[in-house]
Design an enzyme around this catalytic site. Structure first.
Site, PDB file in Angstrom:
ATOM      1  N   GLU A 194      45.625  23.418  45.700  1.00 49.26           N
ATOM      2  CA  GLU A 194      44.346  24.083  45.467  1.00 49.26           C
ATOM      3  C   GLU A 194      43.920  23.903  44.010  1.00 49.26           C
ATOM      4  O   GLU A 194      42.747  23.655  43.707  1.00 49.26           O
ATOM      5  CB  GLU A 194      44.472  25.568  45.814  1.00 49.26           C
ATOM      6  N   GLU A 219      48.187  36.674  46.834  1.00 55.49           N
ATOM      7  CA  GLU A 219      47.133  36.691  47.865  1.00 55.49           C
ATOM      8  C   GLU A 219      47.500  35.729  49.005  1.00 55.49           C
ATOM      9  O   GLU A 219      47.392  36.069  50.182  1.00 55.49           O
ATOM     10  CB  GLU A 219      45.785  36.323  47.256  1.00 55.49           C
ATOM     11  N   HIS A 220      47.942  34.526  48.636  1.00 60.15           N
ATOM     12  CA  HIS A 220      48.382  33.581  49.674  1.00 60.15           C
ATOM     13  C   HIS A 220      49.566  34.141  50.461  1.00 60.15           C
ATOM     14  O   HIS A 220      49.627  34.017  51.682  1.00 60.15           O
ATOM     15  CB  HIS A 220      48.789  32.255  49.025  1.00 60.15           C
ATOM     16  N   HIS A 228      46.913  35.437  42.420  1.00 58.61           N
ATOM     17  CA  HIS A 228      46.390  34.551  43.457  1.00 58.61           C
ATOM     18  C   HIS A 228      47.492  34.060  44.398  1.00 58.61           C
ATOM     19  O   HIS A 228      47.296  33.967  45.617  1.00 58.61           O
ATOM     20  CB  HIS A 228      45.666  33.380  42.777  1.00 58.61           C
TER      21      HIS A 228
END
Lengths: 462, 446
Positions: free
Chosen positions: A155, A78-79, A75
């Site tokens: 997040e 992904e950022h 993840h």
């Protein structure tokens, strides 16, 4: 990113559990497929209703591929994929898509990482050009990593740490799975995020971001041959990689019921029960996963389905109930039922009531009418989903990544429609058993007594 | 096969400038015998039909004493109607493979239906929708159960920092105006609601002449006309159109800081913004794309998230309503960073108001909003929502054709002037849920 954890989001709210996943799979007329010499697969779903297109690049690299100590790296990468290449400086990816009238986003799930753009069909080359560039040429700078890892921690706080039911789900998975990587949350444990470096992200990128580990899905008003030519043009020169071996990390058999309690600030308690269950492996010959999908529909496929009708409407023992089962994924399956007891009722009472409803199916079976009712929704949702090209691309991509050729979707739908009441009863009897059950209970804590933050955060130094 | 949607788009992309008003989306509009306004788009690509019926029956028509009546009324429509029990309704809907939805906001309440257009399924699902809209029964036992569930849900929501932020924001920004009421109500007010309240609310606000029927799908005009009659013929006419009082302007800036144990603080700032028919709508819409509406291309996301890593989500928006809906800036950040994030947002807004956007920013905004227009109407669902809004807010039938020219017309000066008229930090409310006031003040000084 406003990214979605596909699996995560489905589970996070007790009340929002979707009934089944396969029940919402899409029809797939007019798909075409192509494979580049470097192993990149391209699947095109034509839909000429509007001059728009959705383009998705799926990498078979999700949190299932992570190892202890660096959970969350799929993840995080992904950022970082939005942080630029030599050709396209930091922040420019989204700006160029936006200037072309497009919208773009990305998501990471347990099974995959995906990047997508929605555009006027004339702008598809731009999406391909930018995606091809960052598939091969990502620049990972320590400076950008240092800022972005803080965004990811925010997040995590927003979606998990401050949400009682998300914490329950996270800890339930960590209890139900001991060896399999599904035990770790896709967003990662906070401690792993705190100790993560840009090298971890670099390693992940080097390992998994390769054309032979990716599938492109394009849906919309396009000509497949033109899309394939575009794919050759932009992605053709990217070299394939030798992909690391994927260790199975199979989960050992569960040997008895597991129970956990999660204390978190909240007003109402809640309950999640997860039974280990099979997933679909052989689309033609398996039948149990189809029967489990229908079982989920019979329990919770509509407002008058068994759980809502009995426990919320009639007995009023629950304020909300839910069922979740996904037969199509990379890792081990789980059949979940959940609920929130109504005021004055306990989770123990709710658990008894849920178990009683499950037991009824085990002993008495279900009626043909009930099953027909669920199947009616399989049929209609096949039509309804064709209204969204985004959804169609999403379905094709998620099935392909999990190992199911998109051409088998018709078979899956037809198998679902062939499920009999006896089969539903049989899978209930076989899989809804205590020895493979994990029960998680939210024990709500008053706000003023809650600790201000998790210890891990207090240690975190900017 | 005749392909409507595609044809509209061809018209748009090839000769948008010269296109006559009806060309882009052939919206057919008429009134039923007793005055319901109907908006219909025929498209035969998929064997399905989407319908929505809305009324001016939102939470703005609630009283402070019994806040939550509008939402309860709407939610009970499907829980017993026309001689069918809630389970009979659910079973019949499921048998038809139909999906029902509902909505309640400050202005509107309504129901929607998605059904196959095959005769049996369509007949069955429309029959249920017609009963729910025109013959709801509001069974007393169901009401008591739903009240309990809603009260529990309100109590749960009230523990969450995001709820506390939005409740406090509404109180400060709207005071006693009904836009400050929470749609679902409060635990104490929902407890007071009786069946008579629902019946009275339903009779007053669910009237034929105020109804807006939106239809899109696999249906010919005569069948659409019959359908609209079927859904509204039994509804009464209202004595007068319901109204919402104007939203008073705020006299001064105000700030609330409330401690909360969550790991993040939730920050909201803003003020009453604009009405749906405000002449500043497009300058503000385009300007806000640049300020905080355009995701990664917006200034707020750039300053708060991309440059400083302070938040996952940071944004601004206008929510234009019948009367002035809010202008809101929001973010969530680790508690000890709330002061820093607040300072960044204030500075970003001040700069935007003082200097306005740059020519390059306006160009990029225009490129996105114009170039992205086809994405706004590329599914039946999206078009249905536009039909419902056009009907409810009395927007011109040419609204969608006008969209692109309206965006293209906006100048830098328009944006600066519109923001100067509508957004004033000296009369803006700020809510920070998380740190206590002393901690926040100390952080802000640093």
């Amino acid at each position: 990113m406003l990214l979605k954890f596909i699996g995560h989001a489905l589970h996070a709210g007790v009340c929002a559990l979707a009934a089944t996943a396969l029940l919402s799979s899409t029809a797939h007329a007019q798909t075409s497929e192509y494979k580049l010499a470097n192993g990149l697969r391209v699947i095109v779903k034509e839909d000429h209703r509007a001059p728009t297109v959705v383009s998705m690049v799926w990498y078979k690299a999700g949190s299932i591929d992570e190892v202890n100590g660096s959970t969350g790296v799929a993840h995080v990468l992904e950022h970082m994929m939005f942080k630029g290449t030599k050709q396209v400086p930091v922040g420019e990816f989204s700006k160029r898509i936006a200037a072309a009238g497009g919208r773009d986003n990305a998501f990471t799930s347990r099974d995959a990482t995906g990047y997508h753009q929605q555009l006027h069909k004339s702008q598809l080359p731009l999406a391909f050009e930018l995606e091809a560039d960052r598939m091969a040429n990502l620049v990972l700078s320590p400076e950008e990593f240092t800022k972005e890892i803080r965004v990811v921690m925010e997040e995590r706080r927003l979606r998990t740490d401050d949400r009682a039911n998300a914490l329950v789900f996270e800890q339930m998975m960590a209890t139900a799975f001991i060896a399999h990587p599904y035990r770790a949350p896709t967003v990662g444990w906070m401690s792993d995020l705190e100790s993560m470096t840009w090298h971890d992200a670099r390693d992940w990128y080097d390992r998994w971001y390769a054309p032979n580990n990716a599938t492109i899905v394009v849906a919309g008003d396009v000509n497949p041959k033109e899309v394939f030519a575009l794919a050759d043009k932009y992605f053709g020169a990217i070299k394939m990689k030798v992909l690391p071996e994927r260790k199975p990390q199979d989960e050992p058999a569960q040997r008895g019921i597991r129970r956990i309690t999660v204390k978190a600030p909240a007003e109402q308690p809640s309950l999640m029960m997860g039974y280990r269950a099979p997933i679909l492996r052989d689309v033609e010959n398996d039948w149990e996963p189809y029967a489990l999908e229908m079982l989920a529909g019979v329990l919770d496929g509509h407002d008058a389905a068994r759980l809502n009708s009995a426990l919320v409407r009639s007995e009023k023992i629950a304020n909300a109930v839910g069922t979740y089962y996904d037969s199509t994924q990379r890792g081990p399956g789980m059949f979940m039922v959940s609920g929130v007891p109504s005021a004055g009722r306990t989770v123990a009472e709710l658990e008894q009531a849920l178990r009683r409803e499950l037991a009824k199916i085990v002993t008495d079976g279900i009626s043909n009418d009930e099953l027909k009712r669920v199947k009616a929704q399989v049929v209609s949702s096949q039509v309804f989903q064709r209204d969204s090209i985004y959804y169609q691309a999403q379905q094709i991509g998620s099935l392909e990544i999990a190992g199911y050729p998109h051409q088998t979707m018709d078979t899956m739908i037809s198998k679902l429609r062939q499920v009999t009441p006896e089969q539903v009863q049989a899978v209930a009897k076989k899989y809804l058993i205590d020895d493979s059950l994990t029960v998680a209970v939210l024990d709500p804590q008053p706000l003023d007594a809650a600790k201000p933050a998790a210890p891990a955060e207090a240690r975190h130094v900017q | 096969m005749f392909n409507n949607v595609q044809r509209w788009f061809c018209v748009l992309t090839l000769c948008a400038v010269a296109a006559p008003a009806w060309a882009l989306l052939p919206i057919q509009h008429w009134q039923t015998k007793n005055g319901a306004r109907v908006y219909f788009v025929e498209t035969r690509n998929l064997p399905m039909l989407d319908v929505s019926v809305d009324f001016p029956a939102g939470s703005a028509y609630d009283t402070r004493e019994k806040s939550g009546v509008a939402a309860l009324t709407q939610s009970l429509l499907k829980l017993g109607a026309g001689g069918l029990s809630e389970d009979e309704i659910s079973r019949r809907m499921a048998d038809a493979g139909a999906q029902f939805g509902g909505r309640v906001d400050s202005d509107r309440s309504g129901m929607s239906l998605r059904t196959l257009s095959s005769p049996d399924e369509m007949k069955q699902s429309l029959d249920i929708l017609a009963r729910m809209l025109q013959r709801p029964e509001f069974p007393a036992t169901v009401l008591e159960r739903e009240k309990k569930r809603i009260i529990d849900a309100i109590r749960e929501a009230d523990t969450k920092p995001e709820t506390r932020a939005s409740r406090n924001f509404s109180e400060l920004a709207y005071g006693n105006h009904p836009y400050g009421l929470r749609g679902v109500g409060e635990a104490a007010t929902v407890a007071r609601v009786t069946r008579d309240d629902l019946v009275a609310f339903y009779r007053r606000y669910y009237t034929a002449d105020q109804a807006v029927v939106a239809i899109i799908g696999d249906l010919a005009r005569p069948a659409a006309e019959a359908l609209a009659e079927q859904l509204t013929a039994e509804l009464p006419r209202s004595a007068s159109a319901p109204t919402i009082s104007p939203v008073p302007s705020l006299a001064k800036a105000e700030m609330r800081v409330i401690a909360h144990p969550a790991s993040q603080s939730h920050l909201l700032m803003g003020m009453p913004g604009i009405k749906r028919d405000d002449p500043d709508y497009f300058p503000l819409f385009v300007g806000n794309y640049i300020l905080g509406g355009g995701g990664f291309t917006s200034r707020i996301t750039e300053e708060v998230r991309s440059k400083r890593g302070l938040a996952y989500s940071a944004y601004s928006y206008f929510a234009p309503m019948q009367e002035r809906g809010p202008f809101v800036i929001g973010l969530q950040t680790r508690k000890d960073q709330a002061g820093a994030a607040l300072a960044v947002v204030r500075a970003t807004l001040k700069d935007f108001l003082d200097q306005g956007p740059t020519a390059d920013e306006l160009l990029r905004a225009r490129q996105n909003l114009v170039g992205g227009f086809p994405l706004r109407i590329d599914s039946n669902r999206k078009i249905l929502d536009y039909l419902a809004v056009i009907g409810f807010y009395h927007l011109p039938l040419s609204y969608l054709e006008d969209f692109v020219p309206s965006v293209e017309k906006v100048t830098l000066a328009d944006i600066r002037a519109a923001f100067a008229r509508r957004v004033d930090p000296a009369r803006m409310v700020t809510v920070v849920i998380g740190p206590d006031a002393a901690t926040l003040a100390a952080a802000a000084v640093k």
